[in-house]
Design a protein around this motif. Structure first.
Motif, short mmCIF file in Angstrom:
data_model
loop_
_atom_site.label_atom_id
_atom_site.label_comp_id
_atom_site.label_asym_id
_atom_site.label_seq_id
_atom_site.Cartn_x
_atom_site.Cartn_y
_atom_site.Cartn_z
N LEU A 164 -3.31 -7.61 -0.33
CA LEU A 164 -2.51 -6.58 0.27
C LEU A 164 -1.51 -7.58 1.29
O LEU A 164 -0.46 -7.29 1.36
CB LEU A 164 -3.27 -5.46 0.72
CG LEU A 164 -2.42 -4.61 1.57
CD1 LEU A 164 -1.34 -3.92 0.89
CD2 LEU A 164 -3.20 -3.25 2.01
N LEU A 165 -2.56 -8.15 2.30
CA LEU A 165 -1.78 -8.91 3.41
C LEU A 165 -0.85 -9.90 2.75
O LEU A 165 0.09 -10.09 3.41
CB LEU A 165 -2.84 -9.40 4.34
CG LEU A 165 -3.84 -8.40 4.89
CD1 LEU A 165 -4.82 -9.21 5.63
CD2 LEU A 165 -2.93 -7.67 6.10
N VAL A 213 9.47 -2.93 3.09
CA VAL A 213 8.07 -3.65 2.78
C VAL A 213 6.86 -2.55 2.88
O VAL A 213 6.60 -2.50 1.36
CB VAL A 213 8.16 -4.53 4.13
CG1 VAL A 213 6.64 -5.50 3.87
CG2 VAL A 213 9.12 -5.30 4.46
N TYR A 214 6.63 -1.95 3.59
CA TYR A 214 5.33 -0.86 3.45
C TYR A 214 5.40 0.17 4.22
O TYR A 214 5.98 0.23 5.56
CB TYR A 214 4.05 -1.94 3.57
CG TYR A 214 3.40 -1.96 4.81
CD1 TYR A 214 2.29 -1.60 5.36
CD2 TYR A 214 4.05 -3.06 5.27
CE1 TYR A 214 1.95 -1.99 6.59
CE2 TYR A 214 3.50 -3.55 6.80
CZ TYR A 214 2.36 -2.76 7.41
OH TYR A 214 2.03 -3.24 8.41
N LEU A 259 3.90 2.98 0.14
CA LEU A 259 4.88 2.37 -0.54
C LEU A 259 4.56 0.71 -0.29
O LEU A 259 4.14 0.26 0.78
CB LEU A 259 6.22 2.56 0.19
CG LEU A 259 7.40 1.68 0.08
CD1 LEU A 259 7.95 1.40 -1.48
CD2 LEU A 259 8.37 1.75 1.02
N LEU A 260 4.61 -0.14 -1.34
CA LEU A 260 4.40 -1.57 -1.00
C LEU A 260 5.76 -2.35 -1.82
O LEU A 260 5.73 -2.48 -3.16
CB LEU A 260 3.21 -2.02 -1.33
CG LEU A 260 2.69 -3.41 -1.24
CD1 LEU A 260 2.69 -3.93 0.13
CD2 LEU A 260 1.54 -3.80 -2.03
N ASN A 261 6.57 -2.97 -1.34
CA ASN A 261 7.37 -3.87 -1.77
C ASN A 261 8.19 -2.81 -2.74
O ASN A 261 8.68 -3.61 -3.80
CB ASN A 261 7.11 -5.06 -2.29
CG ASN A 261 6.56 -5.93 -1.09
OD1 ASN A 261 6.98 -5.73 0.00
ND2 ASN A 261 5.53 -6.84 -1.27
N GLU A 296 4.78 -11.73 2.26
CA GLU A 296 5.74 -12.12 1.42
C GLU A 296 6.87 -11.30 1.60
O GLU A 296 8.16 -11.65 1.35
CB GLU A 296 5.38 -12.26 -0.05
CG GLU A 296 4.01 -13.24 -0.09
CD GLU A 296 3.31 -13.24 -1.40
OE1 GLU A 296 3.59 -12.35 -2.28
OE2 GLU A 296 2.31 -14.15 -1.80
N GLY A 297 6.82 -9.84 1.22
CA GLY A 297 7.85 -8.91 1.38
C GLY A 297 8.54 -8.90 2.58
O GLY A 297 9.76 -8.75 2.63
#
Length: 308
Positions: A288-289, A244-245, A185-187, A294-295
């Protein structure tokens, strides 16, 4: 530029993995965007002084005190924004027994298990003639440290002894044979699902961190199975309050996704799964970072009003 402190090391069983994660993160943070300070800690009390002048903490810790909500709570108390999930999600996901209870209550498939709080309780398990094989693992921990596949009484005894070396509670989990996959999961979006193909019997510590010991490729799933996996991962993250992730580890058996565990601070080493999944989506490690930072800033503002 954003002044970023990368917190790594710690004093858990996963210290060496954390150092690998931290160094890899540092090497990929864009120097045009971030002023980076490595913060290697061995004790929690070392942290406040080292955070002076930092706008944000990038957490590269693994295991106890890093993924269990402890460091997150400390940073919130100090008013320092940080990456990843908050205190509650971190503590829930670190405790496998609690996480599995919540997942099962909400209808997520997860392998049957039992919790041992003392090595002496193993005798009652043996008297009940358990069905082998069993996966034996510390209740709180990750990186497959102390995880063993037991196929008989002798190997079970040895596995339980090994797991209690790392934790004071141990999980005995039904072994699900099938295709091991992972969904990240990412944002709020899901990255490509990866299929995990270890050279050995299962995805152990060596398979995870020794190059060439495991092959990870984008999984070839039919549309119906892919949707089931996505729903299981999404529900798991929602139930456990992840943000977030995160990475959801799944075993596919006869088309059914069994959620093994949810990782709130998945590894970011050279061989780790999250960066590989991001790359399959067209995101470089640096990009990715950026997305994680940001998230995380947005999440901290939403949750606690912490701003840079």
């Amino acid at each position: 530029m954003l002044r970023v402190g990368v917190i790594m090391g710690g004093d858990s069983s996963e210290r060496e993995v954390s150092l690998m994660t931290g160094r890899e993160i540092i090497s990929h943070l864009d120097p045009a965007k971030y002023e980076v300070r490595p913060i290697e800690i061995t004790r929690k009390r070392d942290l406040p002084q080292q955070l002076a002048g930092i706008d944000m903490a990038v957490i590269a810790l693994h295991g106890k005190y890093g993924e269990d909500g402890t460091i997150q709570g400390t940073l919130e108390t100090l008013g320092v924004p940080y990456t990843g999930s908050g205190v509650l999600a971190s503590s829930l996901c670190m405790d496998k027994n609690t996480a599995k209870k919540l997942l099962r209550y909400e209808g997520v498939e997860t392998p049957d298990w039992m919790l041992l709080t003392s090595p002496d309780e193993l005798e009652n398990v043996l008297a009940s003639e358990p069905l082998y094989p069993l996966v034996v693992k510390p209740n709180s921990g990750g990186s497959s440290v102390g995880v063993t596949l037991a196929r008989d009484e002798q190997s079970l005894r040895e596995a339980v002894e090994r797991a209690f070396h790392w934790d004071d509670e141990v999980i005995l989990e039904q072994y699900i044979e099938g295709e091991e996959i992972t969904c990240s999961l990412l944002n709020g979006e899901y990255l490509p699902v990866l299929a995990i193909k270890p050279n050995g019997e299962f995805f152990d510590y060596t398979s995870k961190y020794e190059e060439g010991e495991c092959e990870e490729v984008v999984a070839s799933l039919d549309p119906d199975t892919a949707e089931q996996v996505r729903r299981a991962a999404e529900l798991s993250c929602r139930v456990l309050k992840c943000s977030v992730y995160a990475r959801v580890d799944v075993m596919l058996h006869q088309g059914i996704p069994y959620v093994m565990e949810v990782n709130t601070l998945p590894g970011m080493t050279r061989t780790s799964l999250l960066p590989k999944s991001a790359l399959a989506a067209g995101l470089s490690f640096s990009a990715l970072l950026d997305r994680i930072i940001e998230g995380s800033l947005a999440e901290r503002r939403r949750e606690y009003g912490l701003v840079v």
